[in-house]
Design a protein around this motif. Structure first.
Motif, PDB file in Angstrom:
ATOM      1  N   TYR A 199      -4.422  -5.772  -4.078  1.00 29.29           N
ATOM      2  CA  TYR A 199      -6.080  -5.492  -4.202  1.00 29.29           C
ATOM      3  C   TYR A 199      -5.979  -3.877  -4.710  1.00 29.29           C
ATOM      4  CZ  TYR A 199      -5.521  -3.119   0.089  1.00 29.29           C
ATOM      5  OH  TYR A 199      -4.846  -2.152   1.579  1.00 29.29           O
ATOM      6  N   HIS A 200      -4.640  -2.838  -5.354  1.00 27.62           N
ATOM      7  CA  HIS A 200      -4.914  -1.881  -5.351  1.00 27.62           C
ATOM      8  C   HIS A 200      -5.479  -2.228  -6.919  1.00 27.62           C
ATOM      9  CE1 HIS A 200      -3.709  -0.917  -1.043  1.00 27.62           C
ATOM     10  NE2 HIS A 200      -2.386  -1.707  -1.905  1.00 27.62           N
ATOM     11  N   GLN A 201      -5.142  -2.949  -8.046  1.00 23.51           N
ATOM     12  CA  GLN A 201      -5.329  -3.038  -8.928  1.00 23.51           C
ATOM     13  C   GLN A 201      -6.191  -4.232 -10.041  1.00 23.51           C
ATOM     14  OE1 GLN A 201      -3.582  -0.864 -11.623  1.00 23.51           O
ATOM     15  NE2 GLN A 201      -1.999  -0.414 -10.563  1.00 23.51           N
ATOM     16  N   PRO A 202      -7.628  -3.833  -9.314  1.00 26.58           N
ATOM     17  CA  PRO A 202      -8.686  -4.159  -9.408  1.00 26.58           C
ATOM     18  C   PRO A 202      -8.891  -4.895 -10.780  1.00 26.58           C
ATOM     19  CG  PRO A 202      -9.319  -2.803  -8.503  1.00 26.58           C
ATOM     20  CD  PRO A 202      -7.712  -2.764  -8.426  1.00 26.58           C
ATOM     21  N   GLU A 203      -8.450  -3.546 -11.398  1.00 25.78           N
ATOM     22  CA  GLU A 203      -9.236  -3.594 -12.703  1.00 25.78           C
ATOM     23  C   GLU A 203      -7.830  -4.655 -13.744  1.00 25.78           C
ATOM     24  OE1 GLU A 203      -8.565  -0.981 -11.646  1.00 25.78           O
ATOM     25  OE2 GLU A 203      -6.121  -0.031 -12.821  1.00 25.78           O
ATOM     26  N   ALA A 212       0.986  -1.553   0.300  1.00 28.91           N
ATOM     27  CA  ALA A 212       0.025   0.170  -0.092  1.00 28.91           C
ATOM     28  C   ALA A 212       1.107   1.233  -0.413  1.00 28.91           C
ATOM     29  CB  ALA A 212      -0.914  -0.203   1.455  1.00 28.91           C
ATOM     30  N   GLU A 213       1.554   1.179   0.411  1.00 28.21           N
ATOM     31  CA  GLU A 213       2.811   2.644   1.041  1.00 28.21           C
ATOM     32  C   GLU A 213       3.230   2.970  -0.315  1.00 28.21           C
ATOM     33  OE1 GLU A 213       5.658   1.405   4.228  1.00 28.21           O
ATOM     34  OE2 GLU A 213       4.227   1.606   5.118  1.00 28.21           O
ATOM     35  N   VAL A 214       4.494   2.080  -1.062  1.00 24.70           N
ATOM     36  CA  VAL A 214       4.490   1.773  -2.501  1.00 24.70           C
ATOM     37  C   VAL A 214       3.783   1.804  -3.040  1.00 24.70           C
ATOM     38  CG1 VAL A 214       6.919   0.729  -1.094  1.00 24.70           C
ATOM     39  CG2 VAL A 214       5.510  -0.544  -2.822  1.00 24.70           C
ATOM     40  N   GLY A 215       2.290   1.699  -3.496  1.00 19.97           N
ATOM     41  CA  GLY A 215       1.759   1.782  -4.645  1.00 19.97           C
ATOM     42  C   GLY A 215       1.974   0.254  -5.422  1.00 19.97           C
ATOM     43  N   GLN A 216       1.294  -0.210  -6.006  1.00 17.48           N
ATOM     44  CA  GLN A 216       0.667  -1.818  -6.492  1.00 17.48           C
ATOM     45  C   GLN A 216       1.524  -1.386  -8.250  1.00 17.48           C
ATOM     46  OE1 GLN A 216      -2.503  -4.286  -6.495  1.00 17.48           O
ATOM     47  NE2 GLN A 216      -1.672  -5.502  -8.209  1.00 17.48           N
ATOM     48  N   GLY A 217       2.197  -1.397  -8.559  1.00 18.82           N
ATOM     49  CA  GLY A 217       3.334  -0.601 -10.085  1.00 18.82           C
ATOM     50  C   GLY A 217       2.962  -2.110 -10.838  1.00 18.82           C
ATOM     51  N   PRO A 218       3.108  -1.767 -11.726  1.00 21.74           N
ATOM     52  CA  PRO A 218       3.784  -2.610 -12.864  1.00 21.74           C
ATOM     53  C   PRO A 218       4.402  -3.692 -12.571  1.00 21.74           C
ATOM     54  CG  PRO A 218       3.975  -0.715 -13.773  1.00 21.74           C
ATOM     55  CD  PRO A 218       3.868  -0.479 -12.828  1.00 21.74           C
ATOM     56  N   LEU A 219       5.566  -3.797 -11.320  1.00 19.58           N
ATOM     57  CA  LEU A 219       6.269  -4.679 -10.936  1.00 19.58           C
ATOM     58  C   LEU A 219       5.433  -6.062 -10.130  1.00 19.58           C
ATOM     59  CD1 LEU A 219       9.095  -6.863 -11.341  1.00 19.58           C
ATOM     60  CD2 LEU A 219       9.479  -4.649  -9.364  1.00 19.58           C
TER      61      LEU A 219
END
Lengths: 140, 492, 112
Positions: B264-268, B197-204
């Motif tokens: 759960y940050h990139q559900p799309e 959640a802190e670093v964000g769910q990037g592509p990696l």
């Protein structure tokens, strides 16, 4: 054809004890240095495998009449029981502690409960390895 | 610290090991194994109650505080599954007493069943990703032994495939763990969730999450189910019932955990993918279920359909979807175990698995026939039985999240389930009775009792779901709000 | 150094994939064993190959190496040891029972 294995047998008789000693050393060294139950167990098992190789299964079984499945089970039981033991002292599962006593002559010596755990690991490894080797070799 | 949490795993493990020492005392083996599982079930019920009172419980192994040590976390979702798994095991053990045969009993079948359930319960309870891997392996090793025990030719072939595919998926699991550790530097699930959640769910991280998706799909039989029908078919009935009821559920549980707590940050991306996979699984499972003439094969493909159906709940990712999935998890453990036991009993009685060679069994074994009928109704989701509420909630969740295609597929697949199971019913139970009364094999009461118990459970869950409701609602609430899980683990 | 290790892991995976795709029991098993070695290397690299101190002996320790990958690898080794041992026994039994070690020839053996 009968294979002449006098040399192998004579050497094995000596080497087995060296390997066993090494195994115990590695097992005990594991507390602070590289080593421990798993590696020690493998070394101990290799000594037994050498015995099985140089003599036949029947002869070795006469000297070591153990069911190695049970040894593996005993080892695994010790491992889990060492963890569960902490429950009886109202500590978290797998908590370890260090017990030490003052002995005559040698002075203060102790044993950590991790050693019990590791002894279990070693026994389990020996049991499993020998069981597998025997189950493959039994009907060749 | 609460040592109770570890007991559902430790009781079966310890007693399973102890059973090795009583190889020839079969009655003692039976007594101890069933006693252990009853004890585990009782403890699970107690823990479930404690969770409602005190919130999520956790146990730090060896007193090492998270995120440094490994730990067990018991929330309602995990405990509901632990409880269901333990109860199912009791009943399957009971069936095994009467059906599995002396030879297998002497080959340590009970210890390995106990190891299996220890691994299953451990996987449900663990709060550490690597520990999840270890528990998976305990479960899988036990399942390898159980599936190959007995050593018939077809069994050996299928078990080799089963072992090989599982080694490969375990390997991928380790690869995913290694990448995740390299990326965020922790493996504690709550801590992972926080860091992601802190670093964000990037592509990696999304890529890593897809590796996890592949791993758990292999274990759960989501799309990658090619190994499942063969291997579940060759095991003895009691063991096949355990596998069908529990093993895919563990994979699904891991999917729920990982995609509600960590990614759960990139559900799309991820949840859409899960939705697509669920749809494909539903279609593939339905085709398989109507394609075969073999009772075992039909029943096994029904397991696959369920996997797709439950994961609609995850794809929708609403509280209602989780609630429905939790109900459906419990229902399906009971119903699939029942179905497998009944199918196995039919095969044992007639000596054949081909449906065209059975006919009119209802005249020979009326109770068996009606139990099978209850099982059909329950699995299809006819109201007073246990399948209904889960199906309804998952359907509502699909509407809520506007995934109408999944909704349609889900309910179409129910029709296929109905058709495939009714086909067995019409062919095997209806029709002309071909076994005369003198020739019919006696149906032992011990083979029927477990099925009756399961049917009662299924009816009970269906009639009085409010009895389960508070637990299920709490489970769904925790799944929908990961911060509760994180707080319970990371704060003292 | 990390790059080299990753390359090595890649080569191992390559070799293992080749072995896994063959039809021989033993080759498949050796393939799985090599596969597990590759992932152990990967785990080690992911922890970082720093030349640090022994982890956490004393309160004011010098920069120390991450100890966790070691624990992970040891556990993974033990598990892969157990699995490999089991599949070896299984393959041996299958060979004795079915009379072949060729996976291709196992197709459609008495399917009930």
């Amino acid at each position: 054809m009968k294979i002449n294995d006098v040399i192998l047998q004579t050497v094995a008789k000596v080497v087995v004890f060296i390997i066993l000693t090494l195994g115990v050393y590695i097992f005990l060294a594991g507390h602070h240095n590289p080593g421990g139950g798993f590696v020690g167990g493998l070394v101990l098992a290799s000594a037994l495998v050498l015995l099985y190789l140089s003599f036949d299964i029947k002869t070795v079984h006469k000297g070591l009449p153990f069911d190695f499945k049970l040894i593996a089970a005993l080892g695994a039981f010790t491992v889990v029981a060492a963890g569960v033991g902490a429950l009886f002292f109202n500590e978290s599962f797998l908590t370890q502690t260090f017990l030490s006593w003052t002995w005559p002559i040698v002075g203060k010596m102790g044993v950590s409960t991790v050693t019990i755990f590791e002894a279990g690991v070693a026994l389990a490894v020996v049991g499993v390895v020998i069981t597998i080797i025997l189950s493959i070799s039994e009907d060749v | 610290m609460n040592n109770l949490v570890v007991l559902p795993m430790i009781i079966p493990l310890l007693t399973g090991i102890a059973l090795f020492f009583f190889r020839s005392l079969l009655w003692l083996q039976r007594l101890i194994s069933i006693g252990a599982m009853l004890a585990a079930s009782a403890v699970s019920i107690y823990i479930l109650h404690l969770i409602q009172r005190d919130g999520i419980l956790r146990l730090d192994f060896g007193g090492w505080k998270p995120p440094f040590g490994i730990l067990f976390v018991a929330d309602s979702f995990a405990m509901l599954l632990v409880l269901a798994a333990s109860v199912i095991t009791v009943i399957c053990l009971f069936y095994a007493f009467f059906s599995i045969g002396k030879a297998r009993e002497k080959m340590y079948v009970y210890p390995f069943i106990l190891f299996l359930i220890a691994g299953v319960n451990g996987s449900f309870l663990t709060g550490d990703l690597f520990n999840l891997f270890v528990c998976f392996e305990v479960m899988l090793l036990a399942s390898y032994v159980l599936i190959s025990l007995g050593g018939k030719r077809v069994q050996l072939r299928e078990s080799f495939k089963y072992v090989a595919i599982n080694i490969l998926s375990s390997w991928l699991f380790l690869v995913a763990i290694a990448y995740l550790y390299g990326a965020v530097g922790t493996l504690n699930m709550a801590h992972l969730s926080q860091r992601i959640a802190e670093v964000g769910q990037g592509p990696l991280l999304t890529t890593i999450s897809i590796v996890f998706l592949i791993v758990f799909s292999l274990k759960a039989g989501l799309v990658l189910y090619h190994w499942l029908p063969g291997s579940y078919r060759v095991a003895p009935t009691a063991i096949a019932a355990l596998f069908g009821a529990l093993l895919t559920k563990v994979g699904m549980y891991a999917l729920f955990r990982v995609f509600t707590l960590l990614f759960y940050h990139q559900p799309e991306i991820t949840h859409t993918l899960i939705g697509i996979m669920a749809g494909i699984t539903l279609i593939g499972g339905s085709i398989g279920a109507i394609a075969y003439q073999n009772v075992r094969a039909i029943v096994t493909y029904n397991v696959i359909i369920t996997v797709g159906f439950i994961l609609i709940g995850l794809a929708a990712s609403t509280t209602m979807g989780y609630e429905g999935a939790a109900y459906y998890f419990i229902h399906d453990m009971v119903a699939k175990a029942l179905l497998f036991l009944l199918a196995g009993t039919m095969i044992a009685l007639t000596g054949t698995a081909a449906i065209e060679r059975m006919s009119g069994l209802i005249r020979n074994y009326p109770l068996l026939g009606w139990l099978y009928f209850i099982a059909i109704l329950s699995i299809v989701g006819i109201p007073p039985l246990s399948g209904f509420i889960g199906k309804m909630l998952i359907g509502q969740a699909a509407i809520e999240s506007h995934s109408y295609l999944l909704l349609a597929l889900g309910f179409l697949s129910s029709l296929f389930v109905l058709y495939s199971l009714l086909r067995i019913f019409l062919n095997c139970f209806w029709g002309e009775t071909i076994i005369s009364e003198e020739n019919e094999a006696p149906l032992k009461r011990g083979l029927l009792m477990p099925s009756i118990l399961l049917a009662i459970l299924s009816v009970g869950i269906g009639i009085a779901p409010e009895w389960l409701a508070p637990y299920v609602q709490d489970a769904a609430h925790t799944l929908a709000n990961p911060e509760e899980y994180i707080n319970a683990v990371l704060e003292d | 150094m990390e790059t080299l290790m990753i390359l090595l892991a890649g080569i191992l995976v390559m070799a293992a994939t080749y072995l896994l795709l063959s039809k021989n029991f033993i080759r498949v098993i050796i393939g799985t064993a090599i596969l597990s070695h590759a992932v152990h290397l990967l785990l080690m690299v992911m922890g970082g190959l720093k030349a640090g101190n022994v982890p956490l002996l004393g309160e004011n320790a010098a920069p120390y190496t991450d100890a966790l990958p070691q624990a992970l690898i040891l556990t993974a080794i033990v598990i892969s040891f157990a699995v490999t041992a089991f599949i070896l026994v299984l393959a041996y039994r299958a060979y004795k029972e079915l009379g072949t070690d060729d996976l291709e020839k196992l197709r459609g053996v008495d399917d009930e």
